[in-house]
Enzyme design. Sequence first.
Site: not given
Ligand code: CMC
Length: 376
Positions: A262, A313
């Site tokens: 998140h 989720d």
């Molecule tokens: N699985 C594996 N690694 C992850 C995940 C994940 N679900 N989420 C974050 N990371 C890692 C990512 O690879 C990165 O690692 P590194 O720094 O080594 O490159 C680090 O954590 C930061 O991730 P980010 O994608 O830059 O973080 P963000 O704040 O831009 O994204 C997020 C937040 C929710 C989009 C992301 O965690 C994600 O893509 N999660 C999977 C999709 C998901 O479950 N979405 C629902 C979000 S909550 C409810 C909603 O809003 O609908």
Amino acid sequence: MAAPGKGLEGVVAAETAISDIDGKEGVLSYVGYDIHDLAPNATFEETCYLLHNLELPTEQQLDEIKEQLGREREPNDFVMDLMPQLAQNTAPMSMLRTACSASSANDPDGWDTSEEANYRKAMRLIAVFPTLVAYYDRLRNDQPLVRPDSGLSLAANFLYMLKGDKADDAEARIFDICLTLHADHTMNASTFAARVCAATLSDIHSAVTAGIAALKGPLHGGANEQVMRMIKEIRNLGGAGKARDYTIDKLRNKVKVMGFGHRVYKTEDPRATHLRRMAKELAEKSGDGSNYEISQEIERAVMDEKGIYPNVDFYAASVYGYLRIPTDLFTPVFACSRVSGWTAHVREQYADNRLIRPDHAYVGPERRSWKALSQR
Ligand code: CMC
């Protein structure tokens, strides 16, 4: 690591009195009420009132909003004419996006944009979304429509219209809690999209349509469907015993595991705590614990390998699965709840509006002179 500021991380996009998150402590509150206090105690109708009026309702106010949300459940004729086409030709979130937009056509308040009219339009949208989703599912399956029962809560009525049978009280209550948990979440992508649209002084239906469009993506609301697809994949591979290797393999190949991580929470998402408990309860009740067991194994593996927590989720997928909601309706169900937050934010934006127009950092070529076709 993302570059500082990328994805507007840490940027305050708007002031809001509707909800708040403390990402370090894992606290979510609606208008000052902790979600751990609201989830077990409030109904979704009370939550809607709270988000829109910034106070909990009195008994009379609650009766009024229940009556309003019960009365406005039927889509208007224009939308009803579109529904069979939408059910045959579009995916569920596309249907909802189009049907929400089309709902503006015959709205009894027309193009009145007064505060009072916008409140009524908001209530109509909250009331009609579950019907759109249930009708869509029944139409695509050639089943007769089950008309809304205004005597049921919004949650119980949705399950009734979807399945044709009244849900037992415990299941209806669990679904009601799910709706409360998903109702609002500060400046998430879809709410921001809705507020950006509203800030141009476009109408409330357009703003909510923008919200639906943003929620659809797998990095936002679309994640819950992807979680269930992953659980099914693991079940096909042999079940919970395969979950750890499957998950670690994904992570080592830099594939994101849906339902984890998140932007704001650095600890457990408080909504996940309730959803995990309800998934466990439903697993025990159903006598088939497989979805829950697979989920637990995935959660342990992601924590061990990456130290990342589940978000809203992740366990929502198991809960909806146990409630026998079709997987491709999970994100529309999220929208049925979040429309309460979107409309509250849109009204808040109108009340103290300024066009939202961020700046940019240009990274393209320096100024160049135009070249005729023959010189390129
Ligand atoms: N699985 C594996 N690694 C992850 C995940 C994940 N679900 N989420 C974050 N990371 C890692 C990512 O690879 C990165 O690692 P590194 O720094 O080594 O490159 C680090 O954590 C930061 O991730 P980010 O994608 O830059 O973080 P963000 O704040 O831009 O994204 C997020 C937040 C929710 C989009 C992301 O965690 C994600 O893509 N999660 C999977 C999709 C998901 O479950 N979405 C629902 C979000 S909550 C409810 C909603 O809003 O609908």
